[in-house]
Design a protein around this motif. Structure first.
Motif, PDB file in Angstrom:
ATOM      1  N   GLY A   1     -21.125 -69.124 124.984  1.00 11.40           N
ATOM      2  CA  GLY A   1     -20.396 -70.389 125.060  1.00 11.40           C
ATOM      3  C   GLY A   1     -20.173 -70.783 126.503  1.00 11.40           C
ATOM      4  N   ALA A   2     -19.519 -71.909 126.676  1.00 11.30           N
ATOM      5  CA  ALA A   2     -19.272 -72.453 128.008  1.00 11.30           C
ATOM      6  C   ALA A   2     -17.966 -71.901 128.583  1.00 11.30           C
ATOM      7  CB  ALA A   2     -19.203 -73.974 127.947  1.00 11.30           C
ATOM      8  N   ILE A   3     -17.990 -71.624 129.872  1.00 13.17           N
ATOM      9  CA  ILE A   3     -16.791 -71.208 130.600  1.00 13.17           C
ATOM     10  C   ILE A   3     -16.033 -72.468 130.974  1.00 13.17           C
ATOM     11  CG2 ILE A   3     -15.912 -70.081 132.681  1.00 13.17           C
ATOM     12  CD1 ILE A   3     -18.519 -68.414 132.708  1.00 13.17           C
ATOM     13  N   SER A   4     -14.724 -72.438 130.847  1.00 13.31           N
ATOM     14  CA  SER A   4     -13.895 -73.561 131.295  1.00 13.31           C
ATOM     15  C   SER A   4     -12.975 -73.079 132.400  1.00 13.31           C
ATOM     16  CB  SER A   4     -13.079 -74.143 130.136  1.00 13.31           C
ATOM     17  OG  SER A   4     -12.177 -73.167 129.634  1.00 13.31           O
ATOM     18  N   GLY A   5     -12.628 -74.004 133.286  1.00 18.00           N
ATOM     19  CA  GLY A   5     -11.748 -73.688 134.403  1.00 18.00           C
ATOM     20  C   GLY A   5     -11.906 -74.747 135.463  1.00 18.00           C
ATOM     21  N   PRO A   6     -11.188 -74.613 136.576  1.00 18.80           N
ATOM     22  CA  PRO A   6     -11.293 -75.620 137.631  1.00 18.80           C
ATOM     23  C   PRO A   6     -12.688 -75.618 138.255  1.00 18.80           C
ATOM     24  CG  PRO A   6      -9.995 -73.747 138.388  1.00 18.80           C
ATOM     25  CD  PRO A   6     -10.261 -73.532 136.929  1.00 18.80           C
ATOM     26  N   SER A   7     -13.207 -76.804 138.542  1.00 21.40           N
ATOM     27  CA  SER A   7     -14.536 -76.880 139.152  1.00 21.40           C
ATOM     28  C   SER A   7     -14.474 -76.745 140.671  1.00 21.40           C
ATOM     29  CB  SER A   7     -15.236 -78.176 138.762  1.00 21.40           C
ATOM     30  OG  SER A   7     -14.457 -79.282 139.150  1.00 21.40           O
ATOM     31  N   PHE A   8     -13.265 -76.903 141.240  1.00 22.50           N
ATOM     32  CA  PHE A   8     -13.065 -76.726 142.676  1.00 22.50           C
ATOM     33  C   PHE A   8     -11.755 -75.998 142.892  1.00 22.50           C
ATOM     34  CE2 PHE A   8     -15.977 -80.226 142.579  1.00 22.50           C
ATOM     35  CZ  PHE A   8     -16.815 -79.975 143.653  1.00 22.50           C
ATOM     36  N   LEU A   9     -11.757 -75.069 143.842  1.00 26.47           N
ATOM     37  CA  LEU A   9     -10.543 -74.406 144.257  1.00 26.47           C
ATOM     38  C   LEU A   9     -10.186 -74.937 145.633  1.00 26.47           C
ATOM     39  CD1 LEU A   9     -11.357 -70.805 143.028  1.00 26.47           C
ATOM     40  CD2 LEU A   9      -9.958 -72.532 141.901  1.00 26.47           C
ATOM     41  N   CYS A  10      -8.901 -75.114 145.859  1.00 25.87           N
ATOM     42  CA  CYS A  10      -8.451 -75.839 147.041  1.00 25.87           C
ATOM     43  C   CYS A  10      -7.607 -74.980 147.964  1.00 25.87           C
ATOM     44  CB  CYS A  10      -7.612 -77.040 146.622  1.00 25.87           C
ATOM     45  SG  CYS A  10      -8.454 -78.154 145.499  1.00 25.87           S
TER      46      CYS A  10
ATOM     47  N   SER B   1     -23.069 -66.387 130.371  1.00 28.19           N
ATOM     48  CA  SER B   1     -22.698 -67.782 130.635  1.00 28.19           C
ATOM     49  C   SER B   1     -22.266 -67.876 132.084  1.00 28.19           C
ATOM     50  CB  SER B   1     -21.543 -68.220 129.737  1.00 28.19           C
ATOM     51  OG  SER B   1     -21.954 -68.287 128.402  1.00 28.19           O
ATOM     52  N   SER B   2     -22.614 -68.991 132.739  1.00 25.75           N
ATOM     53  CA  SER B   2     -22.272 -69.174 134.152  1.00 25.75           C
ATOM     54  C   SER B   2     -21.576 -70.514 134.356  1.00 25.75           C
ATOM     55  CB  SER B   2     -23.524 -69.119 135.022  1.00 25.75           C
ATOM     56  OG  SER B   2     -24.111 -67.841 134.941  1.00 25.75           O
ATOM     57  N   TYR B   3     -20.766 -70.572 135.397  1.00 26.72           N
ATOM     58  CA  TYR B   3     -19.986 -71.772 135.709  1.00 26.72           C
ATOM     59  C   TYR B   3     -19.854 -71.870 137.224  1.00 26.72           C
ATOM     60  CZ  TYR B   3     -15.965 -74.987 135.402  1.00 26.72           C
ATOM     61  OH  TYR B   3     -15.120 -76.055 135.493  1.00 26.72           O
ATOM     62  N   TYR B   4     -20.257 -73.023 137.798  1.00 28.98           N
ATOM     63  CA  TYR B   4     -20.221 -73.182 139.259  1.00 28.98           C
ATOM     64  C   TYR B   4     -18.832 -73.625 139.716  1.00 28.98           C
ATOM     65  CZ  TYR B   4     -21.442 -74.410 143.997  1.00 28.98           C
ATOM     66  OH  TYR B   4     -21.490 -74.464 145.367  1.00 28.98           O
ATOM     67  N   VAL B   5     -18.346 -72.990 140.777  1.00 25.31           N
ATOM     68  CA  VAL B   5     -17.056 -73.339 141.362  1.00 25.31           C
ATOM     69  C   VAL B   5     -17.239 -73.598 142.850  1.00 25.31           C
ATOM     70  CG1 VAL B   5     -14.711 -72.556 141.837  1.00 25.31           C
ATOM     71  CG2 VAL B   5     -15.793 -71.951 139.686  1.00 25.31           C
ATOM     72  N   GLY B   6     -16.792 -74.764 143.308  1.00 21.97           N
ATOM     73  CA  GLY B   6     -16.809 -75.105 144.725  1.00 21.97           C
ATOM     74  C   GLY B   6     -15.480 -74.754 145.370  1.00 21.97           C
ATOM     75  N   VAL B   7     -15.462 -74.664 146.672  1.00 18.21           N
ATOM     76  CA  VAL B   7     -14.250 -74.329 147.424  1.00 18.21           C
ATOM     77  C   VAL B   7     -14.102 -75.314 148.571  1.00 18.21           C
ATOM     78  CG1 VAL B   7     -13.078 -72.578 148.809  1.00 18.21           C
ATOM     79  CG2 VAL B   7     -14.505 -71.876 146.886  1.00 18.21           C
TER      80      VAL B   7
END
Length: 174
Positions: free
Chosen positions: A1-10, A77-83
């Motif tokens: 399934g899909a991972i959910s969470g913030p797409s950017f960390l600040c 499953s993978s999910y991209y997160v920017g910083v």
């Protein structure tokens, strides 16, 4: 399934919670994440924290997870997160003509690239336009009034709107 969470960390420190719907027949979950994050979990949810004060800068990249049981590991499953670390710098001087007519179109304005900006917010007569470049072709409406053209940088986390650049535009009536 899909991972959910913030797409950017600040910012220079913080955390984000990432979840995955439960996987049938998974005994536990195996999480992987980019260097600079701290977190452990064998469930379908993980809280990843980060802090540059640990001398390890969190890197943008993929968070991945798979279910595991006695038969082995399942699909990943993978999910991209920017910083984003920084507030966009102040905008430099706006270049372009400062004497236009109502209804004039394709008037070019530019500012030097703004460090840490993902978007440029251009404002004139109270209307804001978001662009992803430091170049802006403006169409002056037929009811435009003389005012300041303003621009500032913005990213997913921060805005430098207190440090906008201004150029007074004299709008001549038709």
């Amino acid at each position: 399934g899909a991972i959910s969470g913030p797409s950017f960390l600040c910012g220079i420190s913080g955390s984000g919670i990432f979840n995955l719907a439960p996987i049938a027949n998974a005994t536990y979950y195996k999480w992987k994440f980019p260097n600079g994050y701290i977190g452990t979990s064998i469930t379908n949810s993980i809280t990843l924290s980060y802090s540059v004060f640990n001398q390890i800068f969190p890197l943008p990249g993929y968070i991945s997870v798979c279910g595991v049981n006695s038969a082995g590991e399942g699909d990943t499953s993978s999910y991209y997160v920017g910083v984003y670390y920084g507030i966009p710098n102040s905008a430099g001087a706006i270049n372009g003509i400062s004497d236009v007519c109502q209804g004039q179109s394709n008037v070019l304005y530019t500012v030097p690239p703004i460090a840490n900006a993902q978007y440029y917010v251009w404002n004139f007569n109270g209307n804001s336009v978001y662009t992803n470049t430091n170049i802006f072709n403006f169409d002056f409406p037929f009811d435009a009034q003389s005012d300041y053209l303003k621009v500032y940088g913005k990213n997913q986390c921060f805005s430098s709107n207190g440090d906008s650049s201004n150029l007074f535009i004299n709008v001549n009536p038709l």
